[in-house]
Write an enzyme that holds these catalytic residues in place. Sequence first.
Site, PDB file in Angstrom:
ATOM      1  N   ASN A  92       1.385  -1.383  -0.372  1.00  0.00           N
ATOM      2  CA  ASN A  92       0.034   0.064   0.079  1.00  0.00           C
ATOM      3  C   ASN A  92       1.083   0.831  -0.125  1.00  0.00           C
ATOM      4  O   ASN A  92       1.610   1.690   0.168  1.00  0.00           O
ATOM      5  CB  ASN A  92      -0.838  -0.020   1.262  1.00  0.00           C
ATOM      6  CG  ASN A  92      -1.527  -0.808   1.093  1.00  0.00           C
ATOM      7  OD1 ASN A  92      -2.123  -1.873   0.351  1.00  0.00           O
ATOM      8  ND2 ASN A  92      -2.311  -1.880   2.169  1.00  0.00           N
ATOM      9  N   VAL A  93       0.424   2.295  -1.060  1.00  0.00           N
ATOM     10  CA  VAL A  93       1.230   3.814  -1.152  1.00  0.00           C
ATOM     11  C   VAL A  93       0.543   4.526   0.284  1.00  0.00           C
ATOM     12  O   VAL A  93       0.433   5.816  -0.085  1.00  0.00           O
ATOM     13  CB  VAL A  93       1.460   3.681  -2.575  1.00  0.00           C
ATOM     14  CG1 VAL A  93       1.998   2.544  -3.058  1.00  0.00           C
ATOM     15  CG2 VAL A  93      -0.377   4.303  -3.038  1.00  0.00           C
ATOM     16  N   HIS A 108       6.091  -0.447  -3.122  1.00  0.00           N
ATOM     17  CA  HIS A 108       5.652  -0.172  -4.190  1.00  0.00           C
ATOM     18  C   HIS A 108       5.333   1.564  -3.058  1.00  0.00           C
ATOM     19  O   HIS A 108       5.187   2.975  -4.875  1.00  0.00           O
ATOM     20  CB  HIS A 108       3.922  -0.418  -4.060  1.00  0.00           C
ATOM     21  CG  HIS A 108       3.934  -1.305  -4.532  1.00  0.00           C
ATOM     22  ND1 HIS A 108       2.866  -2.454  -4.628  1.00  0.00           N
ATOM     23  CD2 HIS A 108       5.196  -2.237  -5.034  1.00  0.00           C
ATOM     24  CE1 HIS A 108       2.621  -3.754  -5.065  1.00  0.00           C
ATOM     25  NE2 HIS A 108       4.251  -3.842  -5.254  1.00  0.00           N
ATOM     26  N   ASN A 202      -7.693 -13.529   3.699  1.00  0.00           N
ATOM     27  CA  ASN A 202      -8.726 -12.465   2.720  1.00  0.00           C
ATOM     28  C   ASN A 202     -10.090 -13.145   2.665  1.00  0.00           C
ATOM     29  O   ASN A 202      -9.967 -14.220   2.416  1.00  0.00           O
ATOM     30  CB  ASN A 202      -8.101 -12.633   1.592  1.00  0.00           C
ATOM     31  CG  ASN A 202      -8.271 -12.069  -0.144  1.00  0.00           C
ATOM     32  OD1 ASN A 202      -9.654 -11.872   0.234  1.00  0.00           O
ATOM     33  ND2 ASN A 202      -7.721 -11.602   0.027  1.00  0.00           N
TER      34      ASN A 202
HETATM   35  C1  BV8 Z   1       8.282  -5.029 -11.386  1.00  0.00           C
HETATM   36  C2  BV8 Z   1       1.351   2.016  -6.378  1.00  0.00           C
HETATM   37  C3  BV8 Z   1      10.284  -5.528 -13.436  1.00  0.00           C
HETATM   38  C4  BV8 Z   1       1.041   2.647  -7.811  1.00  0.00           C
HETATM   39  C5  BV8 Z   1       1.129  -0.641  -7.374  1.00  0.00           C
HETATM   40  C6  BV8 Z   1       6.153 -11.103 -12.855  1.00  0.00           C
HETATM   41  C7  BV8 Z   1       7.699 -10.595 -12.493  1.00  0.00           C
HETATM   42  C8  BV8 Z   1       8.005  -9.339 -12.641  1.00  0.00           C
HETATM   43  C9  BV8 Z   1       6.473  -8.667 -12.759  1.00  0.00           C
HETATM   44  C10 BV8 Z   1       5.480  -8.449 -13.709  1.00  0.00           C
HETATM   45  C11 BV8 Z   1       5.479  -9.950 -13.980  1.00  0.00           C
HETATM   46  N1  BV8 Z   1       4.079 -10.620 -14.058  1.00  0.00           N
HETATM   47  C12 BV8 Z   1       3.565  -8.720 -14.649  1.00  0.00           C
HETATM   48  C13 BV8 Z   1       4.274  -7.876 -14.274  1.00  0.00           C
HETATM   49  C14 BV8 Z   1       4.474  -6.551 -14.419  1.00  0.00           C
HETATM   50  C15 BV8 Z   1       3.665  -5.658 -13.131  1.00  0.00           C
HETATM   51  C16 BV8 Z   1       2.014  -6.602 -12.875  1.00  0.00           C
HETATM   52  O1  BV8 Z   1       2.356  -7.462 -11.750  1.00  0.00           O
HETATM   53  N2  BV8 Z   1       0.894  -6.666 -13.308  1.00  0.00           N
HETATM   54  C17 BV8 Z   1       0.332  -7.675 -12.855  1.00  0.00           C
HETATM   55  C18 BV8 Z   1      -1.028  -6.336 -13.287  1.00  0.00           C
HETATM   56  C19 BV8 Z   1       0.060  -9.021 -13.614  1.00  0.00           C
HETATM   57  N3  BV8 Z   1       4.728  -5.821 -12.180  1.00  0.00           N
HETATM   58  C20 BV8 Z   1       5.534  -4.822 -13.057  1.00  0.00           C
HETATM   59  O2  BV8 Z   1       5.251  -3.959 -13.181  1.00  0.00           O
HETATM   60  C21 BV8 Z   1       6.353  -4.514 -10.987  1.00  0.00           C
HETATM   61  N4  BV8 Z   1       7.611  -4.250 -11.600  1.00  0.00           N
HETATM   62  O3  BV8 Z   1       8.222  -6.101 -11.034  1.00  0.00           O
HETATM   63  O4  BV8 Z   1       8.975  -4.231 -11.861  1.00  0.00           O
HETATM   64  C22 BV8 Z   1      10.138  -4.929 -14.228  1.00  0.00           C
HETATM   65  C23 BV8 Z   1      11.012  -3.964 -15.023  1.00  0.00           C
HETATM   66  C24 BV8 Z   1      10.208  -3.622 -16.223  1.00  0.00           C
HETATM   67  C25 BV8 Z   1       9.127  -4.731 -16.894  1.00  0.00           C
HETATM   68  C26 BV8 Z   1       8.727  -5.950 -16.118  1.00  0.00           C
HETATM   69  C27 BV8 Z   1       9.429  -5.975 -15.485  1.00  0.00           C
HETATM   70  C28 BV8 Z   1       5.755  -3.213 -10.175  1.00  0.00           C
HETATM   71  C29 BV8 Z   1       4.364  -3.585  -9.694  1.00  0.00           C
HETATM   72  C30 BV8 Z   1       4.083  -2.369  -8.670  1.00  0.00           C
HETATM   73  C31 BV8 Z   1       2.649  -1.475  -9.909  1.00  0.00           C
HETATM   74  N5  BV8 Z   1       2.329   0.006  -8.303  1.00  0.00           N
HETATM   75  N6  BV8 Z   1       0.684   0.988  -6.365  1.00  0.00           N
HETATM   76  C32 BV8 Z   1      -0.447   3.317  -7.159  1.00  0.00           C
HETATM   77  O5  BV8 Z   1      -0.269   3.716  -6.032  1.00  0.00           O
HETATM   78  O6  BV8 Z   1      -0.752   4.062  -7.778  1.00  0.00           O
HETATM   79  S1  BV8 Z   1       0.475  -1.952  -7.574  1.00  0.00           S
HETATM   80  C33 BV8 Z   1      -1.261  -1.634  -6.803  1.00  0.00           C
HETATM   81  O7  BV8 Z   1      -1.706  -2.650  -6.935  1.00  0.00           O
HETATM   82  C34 BV8 Z   1      -1.440  -1.266  -5.984  1.00  0.00           C
HETATM   83  O8  BV8 Z   1       0.640  -0.922  -4.358  1.00  0.00           O
HETATM   84  C35 BV8 Z   1      -1.341  -2.466  -5.389  1.00  0.00           C
HETATM   85  O9  BV8 Z   1       0.468  -2.986  -4.386  1.00  0.00           O
HETATM   86  C36 BV8 Z   1      -1.221  -3.267  -6.233  1.00  0.00           C
HETATM   87  C37 BV8 Z   1      -2.743  -3.872  -5.721  1.00  0.00           C
HETATM   88  O10 BV8 Z   1      -2.956  -4.996  -5.245  1.00  0.00           O
HETATM   89  P1  BV8 Z   1      -3.472  -5.033  -3.860  1.00  0.00           P
HETATM   90  O11 BV8 Z   1      -2.521  -4.841  -2.753  1.00  0.00           O
HETATM   91  O12 BV8 Z   1      -4.011  -7.146  -4.216  1.00  0.00           O
HETATM   92  O13 BV8 Z   1      -5.110  -4.809  -4.107  1.00  0.00           O
HETATM   93  P2  BV8 Z   1      -6.335  -5.333  -4.919  1.00  0.00           P
HETATM   94  O14 BV8 Z   1      -7.007  -4.326  -5.002  1.00  0.00           O
HETATM   95  O15 BV8 Z   1      -5.742  -6.427  -6.122  1.00  0.00           O
HETATM   96  O16 BV8 Z   1      -6.949  -6.494  -3.994  1.00  0.00           O
HETATM   97  C38 BV8 Z   1      -7.632  -6.091  -2.591  1.00  0.00           C
HETATM   98  C39 BV8 Z   1      -7.968  -7.623  -1.691  1.00  0.00           C
HETATM   99  O17 BV8 Z   1      -8.316  -7.021  -0.865  1.00  0.00           O
HETATM  100  C40 BV8 Z   1      -8.557  -8.932  -2.641  1.00  0.00           C
HETATM  101  O18 BV8 Z   1      -7.975  -9.973  -2.761  1.00  0.00           O
HETATM  102  C41 BV8 Z   1      -9.596  -8.791  -1.839  1.00  0.00           C
HETATM  103  O19 BV8 Z   1     -10.977  -9.851  -1.253  1.00  0.00           O
HETATM  104  C42 BV8 Z   1      -8.983  -7.981  -0.520  1.00  0.00           C
HETATM  105  N7  BV8 Z   1      -9.896  -7.530   0.589  1.00  0.00           N
HETATM  106  C43 BV8 Z   1     -11.057  -6.585   0.015  1.00  0.00           C
HETATM  107  N8  BV8 Z   1     -11.057  -6.054   1.540  1.00  0.00           N
HETATM  108  C44 BV8 Z   1     -10.805  -6.314   2.474  1.00  0.00           C
HETATM  109  C45 BV8 Z   1      -9.550  -7.450   1.937  1.00  0.00           C
HETATM  110  N9  BV8 Z   1      -9.045  -8.297   2.268  1.00  0.00           N
HETATM  111  C46 BV8 Z   1      -8.719  -8.489   3.957  1.00  0.00           C
HETATM  112  N10 BV8 Z   1     -10.173  -7.097   4.556  1.00  0.00           N
HETATM  113  C47 BV8 Z   1     -10.469  -7.052   4.293  1.00  0.00           C
HETATM  114  N11 BV8 Z   1     -11.757  -5.831   4.315  1.00  0.00           N
END
Ligand code: BV8
Length: 234
Positions: A92-93, A108, A202
């Site tokens: 989280n940010v 992040h 979760n």
């Molecule tokens: C990188 C800041 C190297 C920005 C964010 C494999 C290896 C490496 C990279 C990749 C790979 N495959 C794909 C990639 C690329 C990419 C990636 O992962 N894409 C995804 C979409 C497939 N990764 C990257 O680009 C990363 N960099 O790997 O560098 C590189 C370099 C060049 C080229 C390639 C690779 C950087 C990733 C960081 C992105 N920035 N945030 C901003 O905030 O604006 S990530 C952003 O999304 C958030 O910060 C957060 O971390 C993420 C969302 O995830 P969650 O936190 O899980 O939140 P989400 O909404 O998804 O889910 C919420 C969950 O909570 C749900 O499950 C829900 O059920 C649950 N929930 C709801 N309520 C509750 C609850 N749980 C408990 N209690 C509750 N009350």
Amino acid sequence: MLQGQARIVVLAGAGLSAASGVPTFRDAQTGHWATFRPEDLATSEAFMRDPQMVWRWYLSRRETIGQVSPNAGHDALTRWQRERDVTIITQNVDGLQQRAGGTVTEFHGNLFVDLCFEEHRVLSATEQHPGEPPRCVHCDAYVRPGVVWFGENIPTHAMREAEHAVDHCDIFVSVGTSSLVYPAAGFAEAALRRGARFIEINPEETPLSSLADHRLAEPAQIALPALVDALLSR
Ligand code: BV8
């Protein structure tokens, strides 16, 4: 399992802040932003294509988060960290875990930090010419938020801290994360490969649920206080 001297790593995601009123990434965006997917906005390409629009998105998120408070889940993690060997890696940010008194690795980045888009260094308010986005007084480049965009590398110090913690933990707890964003989503499997146990908190299933030794299908603001109370009361 969680008792005694166990070395615990907690990976926190947007679900931990949901109860504070911060929309998760999976939640449909509201209002003006409803037509955009976060993955499409949180990139340097989107910023270069339309700096004003992306900057306004971040301003609106800063405004939202500026009006909310940490919730019982954040407070429980802070309490746990004060009493046991608990490392918190947050995706989280929003800075809420720090506002609850916790020490975190911000994997992040942080929404409230301003960086020069070119020099990638932190800019104080006095180092910026006003604007949407503001401009760096040193090189006139745009100011950008201090978050890690999709396609950008994780900050070296954060990656090193996180990898070290995962390499030495006995138990890996993921809370409130969809386990879709890498490399953060890879830590649970790295911990399991080393023989650590994996607990997922979760309400919904994630792609890693089948790997968990235990799943607490509860919201973080309910599960974490109950878990920490039980652990610290013994
Ligand atoms: C990188 C800041 C190297 C920005 C964010 C494999 C290896 C490496 C990279 C990749 C790979 N495959 C794909 C990639 C690329 C990419 C990636 O992962 N894409 C995804 C979409 C497939 N990764 C990257 O680009 C990363 N960099 O790997 O560098 C590189 C370099 C060049 C080229 C390639 C690779 C950087 C990733 C960081 C992105 N920035 N945030 C901003 O905030 O604006 S990530 C952003 O999304 C958030 O910060 C957060 O971390 C993420 C969302 O995830 P969650 O936190 O899980 O939140 P989400 O909404 O998804 O889910 C919420 C969950 O909570 C749900 O499950 C829900 O059920 C649950 N929930 C709801 N309520 C509750 C609850 N749980 C408990 N209690 C509750 N009350």
